[in-house]
Scaffold this motif. Structure first.
Motif, PDB file in Angstrom:
ATOM      1  N   ILE A 261     -15.856   3.481 -21.022  1.00  0.00           N
ATOM      2  CA  ILE A 261     -15.838   4.636 -21.912  1.00  0.00           C
ATOM      3  C   ILE A 261     -14.759   5.621 -21.468  1.00  0.00           C
ATOM      4  CG2 ILE A 261     -17.153   6.671 -22.644  1.00  0.00           C
ATOM      5  CD1 ILE A 261     -19.666   4.850 -22.545  1.00  0.00           C
ATOM      6  N   ALA A 262     -14.632   5.859 -20.154  1.00  0.00           N
ATOM      7  CA  ALA A 262     -13.633   6.801 -19.644  1.00  0.00           C
ATOM      8  C   ALA A 262     -12.223   6.374 -20.033  1.00  0.00           C
ATOM      9  CB  ALA A 262     -13.749   6.934 -18.128  1.00  0.00           C
ATOM     10  N   PHE A 263     -11.942   5.082 -19.994  1.00  0.00           N
ATOM     11  CA  PHE A 263     -10.607   4.598 -20.361  1.00  0.00           C
ATOM     12  C   PHE A 263     -10.306   4.964 -21.810  1.00  0.00           C
ATOM     13  CE2 PHE A 263      -7.694   1.468 -22.132  1.00  0.00           C
ATOM     14  CZ  PHE A 263      -6.646   1.522 -21.224  1.00  0.00           C
ATOM     15  N   HIS A 264     -11.244   4.722 -22.702  1.00  0.00           N
ATOM     16  CA  HIS A 264     -11.000   4.967 -24.124  1.00  0.00           C
ATOM     17  C   HIS A 264     -11.116   6.442 -24.516  1.00  0.00           C
ATOM     18  CE1 HIS A 264     -10.388   0.833 -25.353  1.00  0.00           C
ATOM     19  NE2 HIS A 264     -11.212   0.541 -24.378  1.00  0.00           N
ATOM     20  N   LYS A 265     -11.893   7.218 -23.774  1.00  0.00           N
ATOM     21  CA  LYS A 265     -12.056   8.633 -24.104  1.00  0.00           C
ATOM     22  C   LYS A 265     -10.931   9.493 -23.538  1.00  0.00           C
ATOM     23  CE  LYS A 265     -15.448  12.345 -23.975  1.00  0.00           C
ATOM     24  NZ  LYS A 265     -16.833  12.719 -23.614  1.00  0.00           N
ATOM     25  N   TYR A 266     -10.449   9.175 -22.325  1.00  0.00           N
ATOM     26  CA  TYR A 266      -9.499  10.056 -21.648  1.00  0.00           C
ATOM     27  C   TYR A 266      -8.108   9.466 -21.432  1.00  0.00           C
ATOM     28  CZ  TYR A 266     -13.778  12.576 -20.541  1.00  0.00           C
ATOM     29  OH  TYR A 266     -14.964  13.243 -20.622  1.00  0.00           O
ATOM     30  N   ILE A 267      -7.972   8.156 -21.445  1.00  0.00           N
ATOM     31  CA  ILE A 267      -6.679   7.548 -21.111  1.00  0.00           C
ATOM     32  C   ILE A 267      -5.962   7.004 -22.336  1.00  0.00           C
ATOM     33  CG2 ILE A 267      -5.563   5.674 -19.849  1.00  0.00           C
ATOM     34  CD1 ILE A 267      -7.704   6.056 -17.655  1.00  0.00           C
ATOM     35  N   TYR A 268      -6.600   6.090 -23.021  1.00  0.00           N
ATOM     36  CA  TYR A 268      -5.968   5.444 -24.166  1.00  0.00           C
ATOM     37  C   TYR A 268      -6.326   6.207 -25.426  1.00  0.00           C
ATOM     38  CZ  TYR A 268      -4.530   1.806 -27.401  1.00  0.00           C
ATOM     39  OH  TYR A 268      -3.910   1.114 -28.398  1.00  0.00           O
ATOM     40  N   PRO A 269      -5.415   6.716 -26.174  1.00  0.00           N
ATOM     41  CA  PRO A 269      -3.969   6.480 -26.288  1.00  0.00           C
ATOM     42  C   PRO A 269      -3.098   7.611 -25.736  1.00  0.00           C
ATOM     43  CG  PRO A 269      -4.723   7.439 -28.320  1.00  0.00           C
ATOM     44  CD  PRO A 269      -5.915   7.400 -27.387  1.00  0.00           C
ATOM     45  N   TYR A 270      -3.602   8.436 -24.821  1.00  0.00           N
ATOM     46  CA  TYR A 270      -2.904   9.639 -24.376  1.00  0.00           C
ATOM     47  C   TYR A 270      -1.839   9.403 -23.301  1.00  0.00           C
ATOM     48  CZ  TYR A 270      -6.986  11.540 -26.676  1.00  0.00           C
ATOM     49  OH  TYR A 270      -7.969  11.807 -27.590  1.00  0.00           O
ATOM     50  N   ALA A 271      -1.939   8.296 -22.582  1.00  0.00           N
ATOM     51  CA  ALA A 271      -1.098   8.096 -21.409  1.00  0.00           C
ATOM     52  C   ALA A 271      -0.230   6.852 -21.521  1.00  0.00           C
ATOM     53  CB  ALA A 271      -1.982   7.983 -20.172  1.00  0.00           C
ATOM     54  N   GLU A 272       0.845   6.864 -20.773  1.00  0.00           N
ATOM     55  CA  GLU A 272       1.638   5.651 -20.566  1.00  0.00           C
ATOM     56  C   GLU A 272       0.905   4.807 -19.531  1.00  0.00           C
ATOM     57  OE1 GLU A 272       5.704   4.379 -18.250  1.00  0.00           O
ATOM     58  OE2 GLU A 272       5.727   6.296 -19.325  1.00  0.00           O
ATOM     59  N   LEU A 273       0.831   3.513 -19.770  1.00  0.00           N
ATOM     60  CA  LEU A 273       0.130   2.608 -18.861  1.00  0.00           C
ATOM     61  C   LEU A 273       1.096   1.603 -18.271  1.00  0.00           C
ATOM     62  CD1 LEU A 273      -2.951   1.902 -21.144  1.00  0.00           C
ATOM     63  CD2 LEU A 273      -2.787   3.554 -19.284  1.00  0.00           C
ATOM     64  N   ARG A 274       1.019   1.420 -16.954  1.00  0.00           N
ATOM     65  CA  ARG A 274       1.814   0.413 -16.258  1.00  0.00           C
ATOM     66  C   ARG A 274       0.854  -0.498 -15.493  1.00  0.00           C
ATOM     67  NH1 ARG A 274       6.704   4.090 -13.676  1.00  0.00           N
ATOM     68  NH2 ARG A 274       7.353   5.040 -15.656  1.00  0.00           N
ATOM     69  N   PHE A 275       0.600  -1.654 -16.068  1.00  0.00           N
ATOM     70  CA  PHE A 275      -0.298  -2.614 -15.429  1.00  0.00           C
ATOM     71  C   PHE A 275       0.468  -3.321 -14.320  1.00  0.00           C
ATOM     72  CE2 PHE A 275      -1.991  -1.885 -19.634  1.00  0.00           C
ATOM     73  CZ  PHE A 275      -3.327  -1.668 -19.361  1.00  0.00           C
ATOM     74  N   LEU A 276      -0.094  -3.326 -13.122  1.00  0.00           N
ATOM     75  CA  LEU A 276       0.591  -3.891 -11.969  1.00  0.00           C
ATOM     76  C   LEU A 276       0.339  -5.389 -11.857  1.00  0.00           C
ATOM     77  CD1 LEU A 276      -0.074  -1.051  -9.395  1.00  0.00           C
ATOM     78  CD2 LEU A 276       1.811  -1.319 -10.999  1.00  0.00           C
ATOM     79  N   LYS A 277       1.384  -6.114 -11.540  1.00  0.00           N
ATOM     80  CA  LYS A 277       1.289  -7.562 -11.370  1.00  0.00           C
ATOM     81  C   LYS A 277       0.650  -7.868 -10.018  1.00  0.00           C
ATOM     82  CE  LYS A 277       4.111 -11.703 -11.474  1.00  0.00           C
ATOM     83  NZ  LYS A 277       5.481 -12.217 -11.588  1.00  0.00           N
ATOM     84  N   GLY A 278      -0.303  -8.761 -10.022  1.00  0.00           N
ATOM     85  CA  GLY A 278      -0.975  -9.116  -8.771  1.00  0.00           C
ATOM     86  C   GLY A 278      -1.938  -8.040  -8.318  1.00  0.00           C
ATOM     87  N   ARG A 279      -2.353  -8.162  -7.080  1.00  0.00           N
ATOM     88  CA  ARG A 279      -3.297  -7.202  -6.491  1.00  0.00           C
ATOM     89  C   ARG A 279      -2.595  -6.397  -5.410  1.00  0.00           C
ATOM     90  NH1 ARG A 279      -8.899  -9.021  -7.774  1.00  0.00           N
ATOM     91  NH2 ARG A 279      -8.515  -9.879  -9.837  1.00  0.00           N
ATOM     92  N   LEU A 280      -2.778  -5.082  -5.434  1.00  0.00           N
ATOM     93  CA  LEU A 280      -2.193  -4.235  -4.404  1.00  0.00           C
ATOM     94  C   LEU A 280      -2.858  -4.493  -3.060  1.00  0.00           C
ATOM     95  CD1 LEU A 280      -1.865  -0.754  -6.168  1.00  0.00           C
ATOM     96  CD2 LEU A 280      -0.037  -2.355  -5.588  1.00  0.00           C
ATOM     97  N   LYS A 281      -2.103  -4.251  -2.018  1.00  0.00           N
ATOM     98  CA  LYS A 281      -2.654  -4.306  -0.661  1.00  0.00           C
ATOM     99  C   LYS A 281      -2.773  -2.866  -0.184  1.00  0.00           C
ATOM    100  CE  LYS A 281      -1.280  -8.846   0.710  1.00  0.00           C
ATOM    101  NZ  LYS A 281      -2.163  -9.563   1.557  1.00  0.00           N
ATOM    102  N   PHE A 282      -3.996  -2.372  -0.199  1.00  0.00           N
ATOM    103  CA  PHE A 282      -4.266  -1.001   0.205  1.00  0.00           C
ATOM    104  C   PHE A 282      -4.389  -0.910   1.723  1.00  0.00           C
ATOM    105  CE2 PHE A 282      -5.727  -1.047  -4.194  1.00  0.00           C
ATOM    106  CZ  PHE A 282      -5.239   0.155  -4.658  1.00  0.00           C
ATOM    107  N   ASN A 283      -4.552   0.304   2.235  1.00  0.00           N
ATOM    108  CA  ASN A 283      -4.783   0.553   3.659  1.00  0.00           C
ATOM    109  C   ASN A 283      -3.705  -0.072   4.525  1.00  0.00           C
ATOM    110  OD1 ASN A 283      -7.102   1.962   2.892  1.00  0.00           O
ATOM    111  ND2 ASN A 283      -8.330   0.108   2.958  1.00  0.00           N
ATOM    112  N   ASP A 284      -2.445   0.218   4.181  1.00  0.00           N
ATOM    113  CA  ASP A 284      -1.278  -0.268   4.926  1.00  0.00           C
ATOM    114  C   ASP A 284      -1.189  -1.783   4.978  1.00  0.00           C
ATOM    115  OD1 ASP A 284      -0.392   2.366   5.424  1.00  0.00           O
ATOM    116  OD2 ASP A 284      -1.746   2.529   7.130  1.00  0.00           O
TER     117      ASP A 284
END
Length: 131
Positions: A89-112
């Protein structure tokens, strides 16, 4: 599955340095309302600056998305790094269609780079005040 962390095990996903550098080079951030390690103030209860980078604690993701949207409506730039959960619901209520979206390829490696995220990520860009 060595190096894999289930979503429920951690709430603090420190932004990969290279990911932050690329975004900061493009957007020139002047504020992070939820820095890591966490500060002694609550970024949900303060006014943000003009060019904000937000990698929120995912336990309260909806609250951070809503706050980001509110700050964007004040004319501020907000760049969110969040799990790609387009079915919420948050995605459709607050993000889409108001923002530019950049979907990242693969999975990020967090925590250094110690662990891969158990979810895909998206960069959400609210361009308040930008030409």
């Amino acid at each position: 599955m060595a190096g894999y962390i289930k979503s429920s095990k951690s709430n603090d996903w420190k932004t990969p340095k290279e990911t932050y550098k690329e975004l900061n080079d493009e957007f020139k951030f002047d504020f992070d309302p939820c820095p890591s390690p966490r500060s002694d103030w609550d970024g949900l209860k303060i006014n943000w600056k003009e060019r904000n980078f937000v990698n929120p604690p995912y336990k309260y993701l909806k609250d951070w998305i809503k706050k980001s949207f509110e700050e964007y409506k004040k004319g501020k730039l907000i760049v969110l790094l969040i799990p790609s959960r387009t079915d919420t619901i948050a995605f459709h209520k607050y993000i889409y269609p108001y923002a530019e979206l950049r979907f990242l390829k693969g999975r990020l490696k967090f925590n250094d780079g110690k662990v891969s995220a158990p979810f895909p990520s998206v960069v959400v860009i609210f361009k308040g005040g930008l030409k």
